[in-house]
Design an enzyme around this catalytic site. Structure first.
Site, PDB file in Angstrom:
ATOM      1  N   ARG A 130      50.321  46.820  44.716  1.00  0.00           N
ATOM      2  CA  ARG A 130      51.271  45.865  43.991  1.00  0.00           C
ATOM      3  C   ARG A 130      52.072  46.714  43.012  1.00  0.00           C
ATOM      4  NH1 ARG A 130      47.727  43.052  41.711  1.00  0.00           N
ATOM      5  NH2 ARG A 130      48.161  41.067  43.091  1.00  0.00           N
ATOM      6  N   TYR A 131      51.707  47.858  42.534  1.00  0.00           N
ATOM      7  CA  TYR A 131      52.420  48.605  41.714  1.00  0.00           C
ATOM      8  C   TYR A 131      52.865  50.084  42.364  1.00  0.00           C
ATOM      9  CZ  TYR A 131      51.276  45.493  37.898  1.00  0.00           C
ATOM     10  OH  TYR A 131      51.009  44.540  37.180  1.00  0.00           O
TER      11      TYR A 131
ATOM     12  N   ARG B  47      49.812  53.106  42.087  1.00  0.00           N
ATOM     13  CA  ARG B  47      48.360  52.802  41.757  1.00  0.00           C
ATOM     14  C   ARG B  47      47.750  51.685  42.893  1.00  0.00           C
ATOM     15  NH1 ARG B  47      51.464  51.320  37.815  1.00  0.00           N
ATOM     16  NH2 ARG B  47      51.144  49.382  36.391  1.00  0.00           N
TER      17      ARG B  47
ATOM     18  N   CYS C 156      28.968  40.606  42.806  1.00  0.00           N
ATOM     19  CA  CYS C 156      28.867  41.038  41.201  1.00  0.00           C
ATOM     20  C   CYS C 156      27.435  40.817  40.685  1.00  0.00           C
ATOM     21  CB  CYS C 156      29.757  40.231  40.555  1.00  0.00           C
ATOM     22  SG  CYS C 156      31.469  40.129  40.643  1.00  0.00           S
TER      23      CYS C 156
ATOM     24  N   CYS D 177      31.237  35.156  36.554  1.00  0.00           N
ATOM     25  CA  CYS D 177      32.031  34.352  35.663  1.00  0.00           C
ATOM     26  C   CYS D 177      32.693  33.078  36.105  1.00  0.00           C
ATOM     27  CB  CYS D 177      33.304  35.095  34.969  1.00  0.00           C
ATOM     28  SG  CYS D 177      32.745  36.866  34.400  1.00  0.00           S
TER      29      CYS D 177
ATOM     30  N   CYS E  45      36.323  33.308  36.965  1.00  0.00           N
ATOM     31  CA  CYS E  45      36.896  34.259  37.720  1.00  0.00           C
ATOM     32  C   CYS E  45      37.937  34.162  38.654  1.00  0.00           C
ATOM     33  CB  CYS E  45      35.492  34.693  38.941  1.00  0.00           C
ATOM     34  SG  CYS E  45      35.952  36.073  39.807  1.00  0.00           S
TER      35      CYS E  45
ATOM     36  N   ARG F 159      39.060  35.611  41.315  1.00  0.00           N
ATOM     37  CA  ARG F 159      38.584  35.832  42.658  1.00  0.00           C
ATOM     38  C   ARG F 159      37.263  34.971  43.244  1.00  0.00           C
ATOM     39  NH1 ARG F 159      39.832  42.011  41.512  1.00  0.00           N
ATOM     40  NH2 ARG F 159      41.922  42.203  42.044  1.00  0.00           N
TER      41      ARG F 159
ATOM     42  N   ASP G 256      43.961  33.020  34.321  1.00  0.00           N
ATOM     43  CA  ASP G 256      44.833  32.812  35.514  1.00  0.00           C
ATOM     44  C   ASP G 256      44.530  31.484  36.116  1.00  0.00           C
ATOM     45  OD1 ASP G 256      45.723  35.407  35.861  1.00  0.00           O
ATOM     46  OD2 ASP G 256      43.417  36.205  36.194  1.00  0.00           O
TER      47      ASP G 256
ATOM     48  N   ASP H 280      49.055  37.850  34.345  1.00  0.00           N
ATOM     49  CA  ASP H 280      49.531  38.175  35.778  1.00  0.00           C
ATOM     50  C   ASP H 280      50.201  36.910  36.304  1.00  0.00           C
ATOM     51  OD1 ASP H 280      48.531  40.360  37.313  1.00  0.00           O
ATOM     52  OD2 ASP H 280      46.760  39.966  36.084  1.00  0.00           O
TER      53      ASP H 280
ATOM     54  N   LYS I  90      51.899  41.987  36.203  1.00  0.00           N
ATOM     55  CA  LYS I  90      51.575  41.595  34.568  1.00  0.00           C
ATOM     56  C   LYS I  90      52.861  41.710  34.146  1.00  0.00           C
ATOM     57  CE  LYS I  90      46.809  43.284  34.642  1.00  0.00           C
ATOM     58  NZ  LYS I  90      46.624  43.489  35.815  1.00  0.00           N
TER      59      LYS I  90
END
Length: 350
Positions: free
Chosen positions: A91-92, A95, A104, A108, A111, A113, A274, A311, A318
Site C-alpha cells: 500500500r505504501y 514497505r 491466531c 478478537c 478483527c 480481517r 474499522d 484506516d 492511514k
C-alpha cells in the site's frame, strides 16, 4: 477455574463459565461464522463476576456480531486492491505486509480481517505462494521494511520463522523487519529463547508491535515476555484499538499507555475501529475518539502519546485523525485526507 487448553466452542465457553448455558445456541451461530479461540492466559484475565468485563468483551463471542450495518465491509481497509501477489499487501511505497499465516492464538471479536482468519480462513501460505511473495520483495528495491502480520506470525514455529527471515536476510534493500502480534499477552510462554533467536534471524533491525487494548492485558507474564524480547535487542512498540466498553475512558487509556512505557514499549498507534462486519457495537464516533485521544495530552507523559489514526476504507492508507486530516461534511459524514493529499468520504455512525 483453571483452564489448561484453548477454548474454541460455545460448549467450552459455557463449561468455562464465560457464557450462560442458555446462550450456547446463539453463540454457536456466531462461532460458525467467525473463528473463536481463547487461550488459558486470556481466560485467566477475565472476571467472570463482571458482566461488562473488558477482557471478555474483546474475546468472548456476542450474538450482536451477526448484526450487520450497511457501511461495513468484508475488506474494510482495502488489502485486496493492494495485493499484487498472494500474501503481499503493498500500500505504501517503502514497505509491504507479508501475511505468511492467517491463524491466531486468539480471535478478537472486532478483527478487521475476521473474514480471512481462523480455521475457515486463508490458512498458511503454501510454499509456492511464499516463494512468489519473497520474490516480489526481492524484485522491488523501494521496499525498505517488511511487516509480518496475518493472522499472527508468532504462531509459526521458531524453525519456520527462521526460514522466512533468513530469506529476507539475503535481500539487501530490506533494512527493517517488523512483527505485529498479540502473543506476548495471550500466550506469553511462547516467547522463549528459541523464538527470540528466530526473530533476529533476518539480521535486520527487528521491531515487534504488541497489540493490547486494556491495562489488565499487561500481566506480569506478559511484561516478562516483552522483557525477554527487549533484552535480546528487539525494539517494541504498541498498537491499540479504541473500543467501546473496553478502553473508552481517559483513565483506562492513560493506565494502558503508562503500562506500555513501564514495560519499555513505546506507544505507537491508537486505531479508530474499522468497518468490519458485525463490529458496530465496538465503534465510537470520531468526535468521541478525538476527545479520548486529546485527554491523554497533559494527563500522561509525552512518552505515552500514541498517534490516533484511522484506516481510510477502500485501501487509501492511514490518516492521523486531527483537524488537518479530517473535516465534517455535515450529517455525521466526514472528508478524510490520505497521505497523498487525496480526499475520501467516511460514513456517519449509525
Amino acid at each position: 477455574m483453571t483452564i489448561d487448553r484453548p477454548i474454541r466452542t460455545a460448549r467450552e465457553l459455557a463449561g468455562a463459565g464465560l457464557i450462560d448455558a442458555k446462550a450456547e445456541e446463539a453463540i454457536s451461530r456466531v462461532a460458525s461464522r467467525y473463528a473463536v479461540a481463547i487461550t488459558p492466559a486470556v481466560a485467566g484475565l477475565i472476571d467472570r463476576d463482571d458482566p461488562n468485563d473488558p477482557i471478555a468483551r474483546q474475546f468472548v463471542p456476542d450474538p450482536t456480531e451477526l448484526t450487520l450495518s450497511p457501511e461495513e465491509r468484508v475488506d474494510p481497509i482495502g488489502d485486496g486492491p493492494h495485493s499484487p501477489v498472494t500474501g503481499i499487501v503493498h500500500r505504501y511505497p517503502d514497505r509491504v505486509l507479508l501475511k505468511a499465516v492467517h491463524v491466531c492464538p486468539v480471535y478478537c471479536r472486532f478483527c478487521f480481517r475476521r473474514e480471512m482468519v481462523g480455521p475457515q480462513g486463508l490458512g498458511t501460505l503454501p510454499a509456492a505462494e511464499l516463494d512468489a511473495a519473497i520474490n516480489y520483495i526481492a524484485g522491488h528495491r523501494q521496499i525498505w521494511e517488511v511487516i509480518l502480520t496475518g493472522g499472527d506470525p508468532l504462531v509459526l514455529s521458531p524453525r519456520r520463522l527462521q526460514e522466512i527471515l533468513e530469506r529476507l536476510r539475503a535481500i539487501e534493500h530490506v533494512k527493517v523487519v517488523r512483527f505485529h502480534t498479540r502473543v506476548p499477552v495471550v500466550e506469553p510462554e511462547r516467547i522463549d529463547a528459541d523464538l527470540t533467536a528466530a526473530l533476529k534471524a533476518s539480521g535486520k533491525a527487528t521491531y515487534v508491535a504488541l497489540h493490547a487494548n486494556h491495562p489488565r492485558e499487561l500481566s506480569a507474564a506478559a511484561r516478562a515476555a516483552a522483557a525477554r524480547l527487549i533484552d535480546a535487542g528487539i525494539v517494541m512498540v504498541s498498537q491499540t484499538v479504541l473500543l467501546k466498553g473496553v478502553n473508552d475512558h481517559p483513565e483506562v487509556l492513560a493506565d494502558l499507555m503508562r503500562g506500555f512505557v513501564e514495560t519499555r514499549i513505546k506507544p505507537y498507534y491508537l486505531h479508530h475501529p474499522d468497518l468490519a462486519p458485525g463490529t458496530g457495537h465496538f465503534r465510537l464516533s470520531i468526535e468521541e475518539g478525538q476527545a479520548l485521544a486529546a485527554s491523554l495530552r497533559g494527563r500522561v507523559s509525552g512518552l505515552c502519546q500514541p498517534a490516533y489514526v484511522l484506516d481510510i476504507p477502500g485501501g487509501h492508507g492511514k490518516a492521523v485523525v486531527s483537524a488537518n486530516a479530517i473535516s465534517s461534511e455535515g450529517g455525521g459524514s466526514y472528508t478524510i485526507t490520505d497521505f497523498r493529499g487525496n480526499p475520501h468520504s467516511y460514513p456517519p455512525k449509525e
